[in-house]
Design a protein around this motif. Structure first.
Motif, mmCIF file in Angstrom:
data_model
loop_
_atom_site.group_PDB
_atom_site.id
_atom_site.type_symbol
_atom_site.label_atom_id
_atom_site.label_comp_id
_atom_site.label_asym_id
_atom_site.label_seq_id
_atom_site.Cartn_x
_atom_site.Cartn_y
_atom_site.Cartn_z
ATOM 1 N N ARG A 44 39.564 38.383 34.588
ATOM 2 C CA ARG A 44 40.036 39.415 35.516
ATOM 3 C C ARG A 44 39.226 40.668 35.266
ATOM 4 O O ARG A 44 39.049 41.072 34.119
ATOM 5 N N LEU B 283 37.777 44.672 37.109
ATOM 6 C CA LEU B 283 37.683 45.709 38.135
ATOM 7 C C LEU B 283 36.255 46.209 38.123
ATOM 8 O O LEU B 283 35.643 46.324 37.058
ATOM 9 N N GLN C 28 41.611 44.128 41.808
ATOM 10 C CA GLN C 28 41.214 43.278 40.681
ATOM 11 C C GLN C 28 40.698 41.962 41.245
ATOM 12 O O GLN C 28 41.245 41.434 42.205
ATOM 13 N N THR D 52 39.947 38.043 40.130
ATOM 14 C CA THR D 52 40.146 37.008 39.133
ATOM 15 C C THR D 52 39.194 35.865 39.466
ATOM 16 O O THR D 52 39.169 35.392 40.603
#
Length: 163
Positions: free
Chosen positions: A65, A67, A24, A26
């Protein structure tokens, strides 16, 4: 003799794309109109797809955040844009075909006393089973627990194949 000479550890494979967690990113953004669009546009024409997104905002800034389908290239794009990023490991879990699939996931983690820090859905390709990304306080233990309970774990290859 140099440090590491004769070592049998291949540092390039210490964490490959089949590592059982997903990364992930951020990003810290100023909380003003158009900032998210500027980040999302960075991926246009790259072949990289955003597969999950979560936004927490305050009066001053927002934490975005997400992916992506190719984390290595995604990190390069974000760094070239000069964005401050934090990289974290999350677990990708395919949800079972059950009326309350999140209940099963949460129960399995609770039984092992693993705390869920954050979670959000994964946008998988057409025909793919529903899945979630979960950040926990003990990734390795959570992976072991969920696998032992029969859950299918997703890795970064699964994210790129979902296109």
């Amino acid at each position: 003799m140099s440090l590491g000479a004769g070592s049998t550890t291949d540092y390039l494979t210490a964490r490959g794309r089949d590592y059982p967690s997903i990364r992930q990113f951020t990003v810290f953004l100023e909380n003003r109109v158009g900032q998210l669009l500027e980040v999302v546009k960075r991926f246009e024409g790259t072949g990289i797809r955003i597969v999950a997104l979560s936004i927490n905002d305050s009066a001053e800034c927002a934490l975005v955040r997400f992916l992506v389908s190719n984390p290595e290239r995604g990190r390069e794009i974000l760094e070239r844009a000069g964005l401050a990023i934090i990289e974290s490991d999350l677990i990708g879990v395919q949800l079972p075909d059950d009326p309350q699939p999140l209940l099963q996931v949460c129960s399995a983690l609770l039984q092992a006393e693993i705390n869920i820090v954050q979670t959000y859905p994964l946008l998988m390709g057409q025909g793919a089973r529903p899945a979630v990304a979960i950040m926990v306080d003990n990734t390795d233990l959570a992976l072991d627990v969920l696998k032992s309970k029969g859950f299918r774990m997703l890795n970064e290859d699964d994210l790129s194949e979902s296109l």
